[in-house]
Write a protein that holds these residues in place. Structure first.
Motif, PDB file in Angstrom:
ATOM      1  N   SER A 307       0.823  -1.225   0.000  1.00 16.90           N
ATOM      2  CA  SER A 307       0.000   0.000   0.000  1.00 16.90           C
ATOM      3  C   SER A 307       0.851   1.267   0.000  1.00 16.90           C
ATOM      4  O   SER A 307       0.547   2.229  -0.737  1.00 16.90           O
ATOM      5  N   ASP A 329      -8.470   4.316  -8.398  1.00 15.60           N
ATOM      6  CA  ASP A 329      -9.321   3.613  -7.415  1.00 15.60           C
ATOM      7  C   ASP A 329      -8.443   2.570  -6.718  1.00 15.60           C
ATOM      8  O   ASP A 329      -8.227   1.459  -7.236  1.00 15.60           O
ATOM      9  N   LYS A 331      -7.734   0.242  -3.484  1.00 13.06           N
ATOM     10  CA  LYS A 331      -8.284  -0.394  -2.278  1.00 13.06           C
ATOM     11  C   LYS A 331      -7.354  -1.546  -1.880  1.00 13.06           C
ATOM     12  O   LYS A 331      -7.390  -2.628  -2.478  1.00 13.06           O
ATOM     13  N   ARG A 367      -6.269  -3.414  -6.600  1.00 13.55           N
ATOM     14  CA  ARG A 367      -6.928  -4.192  -5.553  1.00 13.55           C
ATOM     15  C   ARG A 367      -5.935  -5.206  -4.985  1.00 13.55           C
ATOM     16  O   ARG A 367      -5.012  -5.661  -5.673  1.00 13.55           O
TER      17      ARG A 367
END
Length: 451
Positions: A307, A329, A331, A367
């Motif tokens: 991350s 985006d 996550k 993701r």
């Protein structure tokens, strides 16, 4: 099919043991039978001598046979028999002999014992010792044909019982020897297992070396492995040094070229500035690729959080000209650890995200998480994607699926090589938003073992 060394040694020991035990059983059986045959002949010879001493000729010329001290010759069907014959007269039989007289070949030489196995008319097999002797003196002197017989049933039964018992105990011995061989193989190969364990430890701690606590037969191998590790470490240091020198040597020219690109752009020649920027980016990409290759990519167990690196790359790539409109985006669970050091993971994700920025229309999705037995990281875009038939070509070094697009055709090739080096799987697929999906996965079991 490759067979393990331990299994080879165990099978060899089992085969050698089985052959030795079978040979032992055969030899024991033959020797035991010979021993019983000799014993039976010795017993027959003794009884024949006793019988000869009990045979006499009366004054009338009749043969007289005194009883033998062994009562079995008086007991019917005891298996112990004798018969006495003069010339062609009807033989005189022992009280134990209920069958017809034995049909025997008379020895040609008097005083020489002959042995034979004979079957009586009752189908009993007997071992026979016979000879011809001279009894009496003068007119009463006679040649007497004497025979003593013992039933072979007891002899054969003793041999069969010995064979059965010897096979049984040799089988038990074989199991014991097999277990001993297994223990011997395990103990003998334990140094190799120790080498394997220490090599795994060295792969986690490259500065470590194999210990010297090994048998003398294995020490030369250990020394060679340690020399190889030392040579590899020295070569790695030289490669890092050369890569550092390369990066330092190109830093100034690249800085100058960036200045030229900005100057050209200020003069209003955006086309030429873009071309110049493309070549600068290509040179930087190639330099970074070589720097990545020279780093210790074998340190798989050094893990980094995805991350933080994705966030840093997102900020850097989002500032590139023409990337301002892209919606990101992202996550990702925190932490999401992958088996790369920070530099290698930055190199890998930089290639993948740079590709996504080049091809996307407006959206990029990142993701991460656990999918069954794997830890998975996916990068998707809404660009044109790559057809299934061209996935293999996309991983080929230097291949550019669109010649009009900027780049050297090295991004996915480098990323796949780095993923394989660190025990991961890099694959391509169709993104839900229509473009390309890049999927990076590795075993969650390995992740748990290294935590």
């Amino acid at each position: 099919m490759k067979m393990s060394l331990g299994l080879r040694l165990l099978l060899s020991a089992a085969l050698a043991t089985a052959l030795a035990l079978i040979a032992t059983a055969i030899v024991f059986n033959v020797l035991f039978r010979i021993y019983f045959e000799d014993r039976a002949r010795s017993e027959l010879e003794t009884y024949l001598t006793l019988l000869s001493g009990n045979v006499s000729v009366s004054a009338e010329g009749d043969i007289e046979v005194a009883p033998i001290s062994d009562p079995r010759f008086e007991q019917a069907l005891s298996g112990f028999y004798w018969q006495v014959q003069i010339d062609d007269a009807e033989p005189i039989l022992s009280p134990s002999f209920w069958a017809s007289p034995l049909v025997l070949n008379r020895p040609q030489t008097p005083g020489v014992i002959a042995f034979a196995d004979v079957t009586t008319d009752t189908e009993e097999v007997v071992a026979v010792a016979n000879w011809v002797i001279t009894v009496g003196e003068g007119e009463t002197r006679r040649e007497v044909f004497l025979a003593v017989a013992i039933g072979r049933a007891d002899l054969d039964e003793s041999v069969a019982r010995f064979t059965t018992n010897s096979v049984l105990w040799l089988a038990v011995l074989g199991l014991f020897l097999f277990a001993a061989s297994w223990i011997q193989v395990r103990l003998g190969l334990s140094p190799l297992q120790k080498i394997r364990s220490e090599v795994q430890h060295v792969s986690q701690s490259p500065k470590e070396r194999l210990s010297s606590d090994y048998p003398s037969e294995v020490l030369p191998l250990v020394d060679e492995v340690n020399k190889l590790l030392d040579a590899n470490d020295a070569a790695l240091k030289r490669a890092r040094s050369r890569a550092g020198n390369l990066a330092h040597g190109l830093k100034t020219p690249l800085t100058i070229m960036h200045g030229i690109e900005r100057k050209v752009r200020r003069l209003g020649n955006d086309g030429l500035a873009d071309d110049l920027m493309m070549e600068i980016t290509s040179i930087q990409h190639i330099v970074e690729r070589e720097l990545s290759s020279s780093r210790d990519s074998q340190q798989v167990l050094r893990r980094s959080d995805v991350s933080t690196i994705v966030e840093r790359l997102h900020k850097a790539l989002g500032r590139q000209p023409g990337a301002e409109h892209i919606q990101w985006d992202i996550k990702l669970p925190s932490p999401l650890m992958l088996p790369f050091d920070e530099f290698d993971l930055t190199e890998l994700l930089g290639n993948l995200l740079d590709n996504a920025v080049k091809w996307t229309e407006s959206r990029i999705a990142v993701r991460g998480g656990q999918d069954g037995k794997d830890v998975v990281l996916t990068i998707e875009d809404d660009g044109p994607g790559i057809p299934q038939s061209e996935h293999d070509a996309a991983f080929s070094q230097g291949t550019r699926l669109d010649p009009n697009q900027a780049g050297a055709g090295l991004g996915l090739s480098i990323a796949q090589r780095m993923a394989q080096t660190h025990g991961c799987v890099l694959s391509l697929g169709q993104a839900d938003m229509g473009g390309l999906q890049v999927r990076l996965s590795w075993s969650a079991a390995e992740a748990g073992r290294e935590s």
